[in-house]
Design an enzyme around this catalytic site. Structure first.
Site, mmCIF file in Angstrom:
data_model
loop_
_atom_site.group_PDB
_atom_site.id
_atom_site.type_symbol
_atom_site.label_atom_id
_atom_site.label_comp_id
_atom_site.label_asym_id
_atom_site.label_seq_id
_atom_site.Cartn_x
_atom_site.Cartn_y
_atom_site.Cartn_z
ATOM 1 N N ASN A 195 9.561 4.056 2.974
ATOM 2 C CA ASN A 195 9.486 3.657 4.384
ATOM 3 C C ASN A 195 10.789 2.969 4.763
ATOM 4 O O ASN A 195 11.549 2.520 3.909
ATOM 5 C CB ASN A 195 8.361 2.633 4.566
ATOM 6 C CG ASN A 195 6.995 3.233 4.343
ATOM 7 O OD1 ASN A 195 6.583 3.448 3.221
ATOM 8 N ND2 ASN A 195 6.308 3.511 5.426
ATOM 9 N N CYS B 95 4.823 9.340 -0.487
ATOM 10 C CA CYS B 95 3.436 9.763 -0.427
ATOM 11 C C CYS B 95 3.180 10.735 -1.566
ATOM 12 O O CYS B 95 3.949 11.676 -1.756
ATOM 13 C CB CYS B 95 3.141 10.421 0.918
ATOM 14 S SG CYS B 95 1.454 11.035 1.020
ATOM 15 N N HIS C 11 6.017 4.557 12.485
ATOM 16 C CA HIS C 11 5.971 4.457 11.013
ATOM 17 C C HIS C 11 6.968 5.488 10.476
ATOM 18 O O HIS C 11 6.638 6.663 10.320
ATOM 19 C CB HIS C 11 4.527 4.759 10.584
ATOM 20 C CG HIS C 11 4.275 4.746 9.110
ATOM 21 N ND1 HIS C 11 3.442 3.828 8.502
ATOM 22 C CD2 HIS C 11 4.698 5.556 8.102
ATOM 23 C CE1 HIS C 11 3.375 4.075 7.212
ATOM 24 N NE2 HIS C 11 4.126 5.125 6.935
ATOM 25 N N ARG D 211 0.843 -1.209 0.000
ATOM 26 C CA ARG D 211 0.000 0.000 0.000
ATOM 27 C C ARG D 211 0.875 1.255 0.000
ATOM 28 O O ARG D 211 1.026 1.930 -1.010
ATOM 29 C CB ARG D 211 -0.947 -0.020 1.216
ATOM 30 C CG ARG D 211 -2.065 1.013 1.154
ATOM 31 C CD ARG D 211 -1.655 2.420 1.567
ATOM 32 N NE ARG D 211 -1.096 2.479 2.921
ATOM 33 C CZ ARG D 211 -0.509 3.562 3.414
ATOM 34 N NH1 ARG D 211 -0.418 4.664 2.691
ATOM 35 N NH2 ARG D 211 0.026 3.549 4.631
ATOM 36 N N ASP D 212 1.491 1.556 1.124
ATOM 37 C CA ASP D 212 2.304 2.778 1.211
ATOM 38 C C ASP D 212 3.434 2.723 0.182
ATOM 39 O O ASP D 212 3.794 3.718 -0.437
ATOM 40 C CB ASP D 212 2.889 2.892 2.628
ATOM 41 C CG ASP D 212 3.336 4.299 2.977
ATOM 42 O OD1 ASP D 212 3.428 5.133 2.074
ATOM 43 O OD2 ASP D 212 3.594 4.554 4.167
ATOM 44 N N HIS E 89 9.656 6.988 7.711
ATOM 45 C CA HIS E 89 10.189 7.030 6.341
ATOM 46 C C HIS E 89 11.676 7.375 6.449
ATOM 47 O O HIS E 89 12.122 7.960 7.445
ATOM 48 C CB HIS E 89 9.416 8.046 5.491
ATOM 49 C CG HIS E 89 8.073 7.522 5.061
ATOM 50 N ND1 HIS E 89 7.803 7.148 3.775
ATOM 51 C CD2 HIS E 89 6.936 7.294 5.764
ATOM 52 C CE1 HIS E 89 6.552 6.711 3.699
ATOM 53 N NE2 HIS E 89 5.997 6.789 4.890
#
Ligand code: HMG
Ligand code: MG
Length: 305
Positions: A249, A240, A207, A15-16, A209
């Protein structure tokens, strides 16, 4: 403080990791990636996002991904859901866990969701309530917790306020997102100290990055504080669409390698994970951003691993 015995890694690569890719990633490759990551032992693999395809075209086939994967018992396959339309689609796809995603920065919230922070929370409230009524687990993200691409530094108090709201509404865990990767161990510690005044540390996830190369140092610093859940993306995928310049990430391979060195269990088979990272990197036509992946792949190629 002692390290936790176990670190739960929430794999966000499908996803990310993929949401920012400009070229359409074939559906079959997305499905294969999710299945490989689950087979590598990851307990949660974020499989897609039920967001507007006009905003994030790469996630438009999330229902097909959910339909195509081989759901393993004991593995969670959460998806992002911003509104009731997304929830309806997620329910139709027989999703068992969703995540709503707020921000600690007004400007980012407007770019990412077309709404102020307060308006976004208003949008999430019926999503969380309906999802919980239907027996779904709901995770909450807060983005831009250590910096915003439009506003610069973010006050940890602003993060704590959004995190509190999400928890009070019923999110079982709050993932604190350093969306643009500007944090460092000192600012990360200060953030956790602030947010943990209201929320037990066992309900927080980190989370990070890796834009400035600090992600693994930040994870280490927060492990020392008792954090037991970290999001990561295989091969260091990510970025993003609404945070220009932010890179991927923290790589899952790097987190697993760190944990092996520290004696922290993750339940992840590093060889299988490295193979998954190579697989998706070949699909995307570039080398894995993960240094651990590159090092172990080179060793395997030499036949010494
Ligand atoms: P909007 O434009 O205000 O929505 O977007 P709307 O209700 O006015 O609808 C506009 C159009 O989108 C309509 O279609 C809707 O049907 C459709 P039209 O009538 O024009 O043909 N639509 C949808 N379609 C499918 N699924 C839906 C949906 N909702 C509306 N759920 C909205 C508001 C929230 C939908 C939009 O802003 C959006 O989708 N934003 C998501 C952006 C996003 O996914 N960003 C990346 C994830 S966040 C992140 O990466 C950070 C994180 O990783 C943590 C970190 O790194 O820190 C989590
Ligand atoms: Mg992210």
């Amino acid at each position: 403080m002692a390290y936790p015995e176990f670190l739960k890694i929430v794999e966000v690569g499908p996803r990310d990791g993929l949401q920012n890719e400009q070229r359409k990633v074939p559906l079959a490759d997305k499905i294969a990636l999710v299945d490989r990551l689950a087979a590598a032992g990851l307990p949660a693999v974020e499989a897609g996002a039920f967001v507007s395809p006009k905003w994030v075209p790469q996630m438009a086939d999330s229902a097909a991904v959910l339909a195509g994967i081989d759901r393993r018992p004991g593995v969670a396959y959460p998806v992002l859901v911003p509104n009731l339309k997304g929830l309806e689609a997620a329910l139709a796809a027989e999703v068992r866990e969703i995540a709503v995603f707020g921000a600690a920065s007004e400007s980012f919230s407007k770019k990412n969701l077309g709404r102020s922070i307060a308006e976004s929370l208003e949008m999430f409230a019926p999503v969380i309530e309906t999802a919980r009524d239907k027996g779904l687990a709901v995770r909450g993200y807060v983005s831009c917790v250590l910096g915003c691409p439009y506003e610069g530094e973010i006050d940890p108090g602003a993060v704590a306020e959004v995190a509190r709201w999400l928890r009070e509404r019923g999110c079982y865990e709050i993932s604190l997102g350093d969306t643009i990767g500007t944090g460092n161990p000192k600012s990360a510690r200060r953030l956790i100290e602030t947010v943990a005044r209201d929320i037990p540390i066992s309900e927080l996830a980190v989370h990070f990055h890796d834009t400035y190369g600090m992600a693994i140092a930040n994870i280490h610093a927060t492990l020392e504080m008792g954090i037991g859940v970290a999001d990561a993306a295989v091969a260091g995928l990510g970025g993003c669409p609404y945070a220009k310049g932010a890179t991927g990430n923290v790589a899952t391979e790097d987190v697993v390698y760190l944990c092996q060195g520290l004696g922290i269990e993750t339940g992840v088979d590093l060889d299988k994970l490295v193979a998954s990272g190579r697989f998706v990197s070949e699909v995307l036509g570039r080398a894995p951003a993960s240094r651990v992946n590159r090092a172990l792949s080179a060793k395997m190629a030499q036949g010494s691993c």
